[in-house]
Design a protein around this motif. Structure first.
Motif, PDB file in Angstrom:
ATOM      1  N   ASP A 174     -10.855  39.474 -37.421  1.00 36.40           N
ATOM      2  CA  ASP A 174      -9.569  40.166 -37.279  1.00 36.40           C
ATOM      3  C   ASP A 174      -8.526  39.240 -36.662  1.00 36.40           C
ATOM      4  O   ASP A 174      -7.363  39.241 -37.086  1.00 36.40           O
ATOM      5  CB  ASP A 174      -9.737  41.418 -36.413  1.00 36.40           C
ATOM      6  CG  ASP A 174     -10.592  42.475 -37.101  1.00 36.40           C
ATOM      7  OD1 ASP A 174     -10.525  42.581 -38.340  1.00 36.40           O
ATOM      8  OD2 ASP A 174     -11.347  43.174 -36.402  1.00 36.40           O
ATOM      9  N   ALA A 175      -8.932  38.471 -35.672  1.00 37.89           N
ATOM     10  CA  ALA A 175      -8.005  37.540 -35.032  1.00 37.89           C
ATOM     11  C   ALA A 175      -8.783  36.536 -34.195  1.00 37.89           C
ATOM     12  O   ALA A 175      -9.906  36.810 -33.754  1.00 37.89           O
ATOM     13  CB  ALA A 175      -6.999  38.284 -34.155  1.00 37.89           C
ATOM     14  N   VAL A 176      -8.165  35.384 -33.992  1.00 40.06           N
ATOM     15  CA  VAL A 176      -8.657  34.374 -33.053  1.00 40.06           C
ATOM     16  C   VAL A 176      -7.472  33.975 -32.183  1.00 40.06           C
ATOM     17  O   VAL A 176      -6.375  33.708 -32.695  1.00 40.06           O
ATOM     18  CB  VAL A 176      -9.235  33.149 -33.772  1.00 40.06           C
ATOM     19  CG1 VAL A 176      -9.524  32.021 -32.766  1.00 40.06           C
ATOM     20  CG2 VAL A 176     -10.501  33.505 -34.540  1.00 40.06           C
ATOM     21  N   VAL A 177      -7.695  33.958 -30.873  1.00 41.05           N
ATOM     22  CA  VAL A 177      -6.635  33.601 -29.931  1.00 41.05           C
ATOM     23  C   VAL A 177      -6.957  32.255 -29.301  1.00 41.05           C
ATOM     24  O   VAL A 177      -8.093  32.027 -28.852  1.00 41.05           O
ATOM     25  CB  VAL A 177      -6.484  34.676 -28.835  1.00 41.05           C
ATOM     26  CG1 VAL A 177      -5.520  34.207 -27.738  1.00 41.05           C
ATOM     27  CG2 VAL A 177      -6.003  35.982 -29.437  1.00 41.05           C
ATOM     28  N   VAL A 178      -5.976  31.363 -29.290  1.00 41.52           N
ATOM     29  CA  VAL A 178      -6.102  30.084 -28.601  1.00 41.52           C
ATOM     30  C   VAL A 178      -5.390  30.211 -27.249  1.00 41.52           C
ATOM     31  O   VAL A 178      -4.186  30.499 -27.206  1.00 41.52           O
ATOM     32  CB  VAL A 178      -5.493  28.926 -29.412  1.00 41.52           C
ATOM     33  CG1 VAL A 178      -5.652  27.608 -28.651  1.00 41.52           C
ATOM     34  CG2 VAL A 178      -6.163  28.839 -30.785  1.00 41.52           C
ATOM     35  N   HIS A 179      -6.132  30.023 -26.167  1.00 41.11           N
ATOM     36  CA  HIS A 179      -5.586  30.150 -24.813  1.00 41.11           C
ATOM     37  C   HIS A 179      -4.774  28.909 -24.443  1.00 41.11           C
ATOM     38  O   HIS A 179      -4.914  27.849 -25.075  1.00 41.11           O
ATOM     39  CB  HIS A 179      -6.724  30.333 -23.808  1.00 41.11           C
ATOM     40  CG  HIS A 179      -7.507  31.594 -24.013  1.00 41.11           C
ATOM     41  ND1 HIS A 179      -7.544  32.620 -23.089  1.00 41.11           N
ATOM     42  CD2 HIS A 179      -8.309  31.999 -25.040  1.00 41.11           C
ATOM     43  CE1 HIS A 179      -8.323  33.588 -23.533  1.00 41.11           C
ATOM     44  NE2 HIS A 179      -8.797  33.243 -24.713  1.00 41.11           N
ATOM     45  N   PRO A 180      -3.949  28.999 -23.408  1.00 39.84           N
ATOM     46  CA  PRO A 180      -3.182  27.819 -22.974  1.00 39.84           C
ATOM     47  C   PRO A 180      -4.053  26.625 -22.607  1.00 39.84           C
ATOM     48  O   PRO A 180      -3.612  25.475 -22.742  1.00 39.84           O
ATOM     49  CB  PRO A 180      -2.409  28.341 -21.749  1.00 39.84           C
ATOM     50  CG  PRO A 180      -2.269  29.809 -22.002  1.00 39.84           C
ATOM     51  CD  PRO A 180      -3.538  30.216 -22.687  1.00 39.84           C
ATOM     52  N   ASP A 181      -5.302  26.875 -22.160  1.00 37.19           N
ATOM     53  CA  ASP A 181      -6.180  25.753 -21.817  1.00 37.19           C
ATOM     54  C   ASP A 181      -6.895  25.180 -23.042  1.00 37.19           C
ATOM     55  O   ASP A 181      -7.716  24.266 -22.916  1.00 37.19           O
ATOM     56  CB  ASP A 181      -7.209  26.183 -20.764  1.00 37.19           C
ATOM     57  CG  ASP A 181      -8.152  27.286 -21.277  1.00 37.19           C
ATOM     58  OD1 ASP A 181      -8.016  27.701 -22.449  1.00 37.19           O
ATOM     59  OD2 ASP A 181      -9.025  27.721 -20.497  1.00 37.19           O
ATOM     60  N   GLY A 182      -6.614  25.704 -24.230  1.00 42.55           N
ATOM     61  CA  GLY A 182      -7.214  25.182 -25.453  1.00 42.55           C
ATOM     62  C   GLY A 182      -8.500  25.863 -25.883  1.00 42.55           C
ATOM     63  O   GLY A 182      -9.056  25.520 -26.930  1.00 42.55           O
ATOM     64  N   SER A 183      -9.007  26.821 -25.116  1.00 40.28           N
ATOM     65  CA  SER A 183     -10.229  27.525 -25.507  1.00 40.28           C
ATOM     66  C   SER A 183      -9.913  28.595 -26.554  1.00 40.28           C
ATOM     67  O   SER A 183      -8.770  29.037 -26.686  1.00 40.28           O
ATOM     68  CB  SER A 183     -10.898  28.151 -24.285  1.00 40.28           C
ATOM     69  OG  SER A 183     -10.017  29.046 -23.635  1.00 40.28           O
ATOM     70  N   TRP A 184     -10.958  29.011 -27.287  1.00 43.42           N
ATOM     71  CA  TRP A 184     -10.778  29.952 -28.398  1.00 43.42           C
ATOM     72  C   TRP A 184     -11.537  31.252 -28.129  1.00 43.42           C
ATOM     73  O   TRP A 184     -12.666  31.231 -27.633  1.00 43.42           O
ATOM     74  CB  TRP A 184     -11.302  29.354 -29.708  1.00 43.42           C
ATOM     75  CG  TRP A 184     -10.661  28.056 -30.104  1.00 43.42           C
ATOM     76  CD1 TRP A 184      -9.553  27.492 -29.556  1.00 43.42           C
ATOM     77  CD2 TRP A 184     -11.113  27.156 -31.119  1.00 43.42           C
ATOM     78  NE1 TRP A 184      -9.273  26.287 -30.168  1.00 43.42           N
ATOM     79  CE2 TRP A 184     -10.215  26.052 -31.131  1.00 43.42           C
ATOM     80  CE3 TRP A 184     -12.179  27.161 -32.012  1.00 43.42           C
ATOM     81  CZ2 TRP A 184     -10.360  24.983 -32.011  1.00 43.42           C
ATOM     82  CZ3 TRP A 184     -12.323  26.099 -32.894  1.00 43.42           C
ATOM     83  CH2 TRP A 184     -11.415  25.024 -32.894  1.00 43.42           C
ATOM     84  N   THR A 185     -10.928  32.379 -28.499  1.00 38.60           N
ATOM     85  CA  THR A 185     -11.550  33.692 -28.326  1.00 38.60           C
ATOM     86  C   THR A 185     -11.497  34.473 -29.635  1.00 38.60           C
ATOM     87  O   THR A 185     -10.454  34.532 -30.289  1.00 38.60           O
ATOM     88  CB  THR A 185     -10.826  34.502 -27.224  1.00 38.60           C
ATOM     89  OG1 THR A 185     -11.130  33.947 -25.943  1.00 38.60           O
ATOM     90  CG2 THR A 185     -11.281  35.961 -27.222  1.00 38.60           C
TER      91      THR A 185
END
Length: 384
Positions: A164-175
């Motif tokens: 459905d979605a992938v989020v890239v955090h400011p620190d570069g990690s992926w969720t």
């Protein structure tokens, strides 16, 4: 590792022949992949999914239609809820990610939402990989990838997956973000549905890890995913962080155990085809030429479950009673063999399984006051 070009082309041609020359392939999604990993010994499902056969259509052609799958109402409701969650550039979705998974990061007042449009699944997969790379090495802002396309090698055949979605955090990690239409009541949801969502999300985590492994330095793929559901009975979103490390490890192990699809294809008779347009007798012969591992759990995960259950019952296989029962019965693989051992017509009385069956049969006969074999004592002596 991708197949060599000539070998991969030959496999694709072989799978197209199995599917039928005029039948379009059905994509293998994460839901089906999680179910396949839950039953890695089923060669029938592996080859049908690998060839892109529509198992629901096949089941109907075999005379065992399946009720498996979501209703059109549930799909429409889910699409409406997902659109609401992602409205305004995903502002609410990013707020939930920040609140539940990364409260120490800067609040997502704005975010990048890259265009992932491309031609075909291969093009979309490449475009997603580029967007993930750019977001990870970019300005350190929040980035939302809406319906990215990922690829995962499954028994030598690529499966294209669309979270459905992938989020890239400011620190570069992926969720990974999973959006579901079942409700979250008082902060918790149906454990069975949450478990199914976790197994599905674990597949996406594995696919993301393959993308991350190709980058230097490799970014972190978070093992806590965000599950977003309607709050109570409203259409407002609520979220929960779900740790999928266990599901990821199990899925990785089970996918590794899967027999390679080309190995299964090589064992099939020449001319085998699963096209639903074939005569019933010919189609049944083709399906039965591939071994299946039916268990009652298949009823909630596979469109062919009713067909396989009928065949399993006709053969008297103990697997139709459940995997736990099958594990307890050891070398006794049919109901007839179990009954013969229980009533003293066959089997070694020193075998613990046979002894337990005979004692259970004697206890049942004693309770019902019917003739039976003598009741063995726990020490092996015969009680009369």
């Amino acid at each position: 590792m991708p197949l060599p070009r000539t070998r991969g082309t030959a496999l694709r041609q072989r799978l197209a022949e199995l599917r039928g020359p005029s039948v379009a392939p059905k994509a293998l999604d994460a839901r089906a992949l999680a179910a396949l990993a839950a039953n890695p010994g089923c060669e029938r499902r592996a080859i049908l999914d690998g060839a892109g056969v529509n198992k629901a259509t096949l089941a109907s052609a075999l005379g065992s239609p399946s009720a498996f799958g979501q209703s059109q109402f549930a799909l429409a409701r889910g699409n409406t809820f997902e659109a609401r969650v992602k409205a305004d550039g995903g502002a609410e979705l990013l707020r939930l990610v920040h609140e539940k998974l990364d409260p120490g990061a800067a609040a997502p007042t704005e975010a990048e939402v890259p265009d992932l449009t491309a031609t075909g699944p291969e093009g979309r997969t490449a475009r997603t990989a580029l967007a993930l790379r750019d977001a990870t090495t970019g300005s350190g802002a929040w980035t939302l990838l809406d319906h990215p396309m990922l690829a995962l090698d499954v028994a030598g055949s690529p499966a294209f997956l669309e979270p459905d979605a992938v989020v890239v955090h400011p620190d570069g990690s992926w969720t990974v973000v999973e959006i579901k239409s079942f409700p979250m009541l008082d902060g918790s949801a149906d454990p069975a549905k949450v478990g199914a969502a976790a197994r599905q999300a674990a597949v996406y985590v594995l696919a993301l890890e393959e993308v991350a492994a190709r980058l230097t330095p490799a970014p972190t793929v978070r093992h806590r995913v965000l599950l977003v559901c309607p709050k109570d009975f409203s259409n407002l979103p609520a979220a929960s962080a779900v740790d999928v490390r266990k599901q990821r490890a199990v899925t990785r192990r089970q996918l590794t155990r899967l027999t390679r699809i080309e190995d299964i294809a090589d064992t099939l008779p020449e001319g085998t085809c699963f096209s639903p347009d074939l005569p019933l007798a010919e189609l049944t012969t083709a399906v039965e030429s591939v071994p299946a591992e039916y268990a009652p759990e298949c009823l909630s995960a596979c469109e062919l479950a009713f067909h396989c259950r009928d065949r399993s019952r006709a053969q008297g296989a103990v697997t139709s009673l459940g995997r736990s029962v099958r594990a307890e019965l050891g070398a006794l693989t049919t109901v007839d063999a179990v009954l013969a051992a229980a009533h003293g017509r066959s089997g070694d009385p020193e075998d613990p399984t046979v002894a337990a069956l005979r004692r259970a049969a004697a206890l049942r006969a004693e309770a019902l006051n019917t003739p039976s074999v003598p009741l063995p004592s726990p020490e092996g002596a015969v009680c009369r």
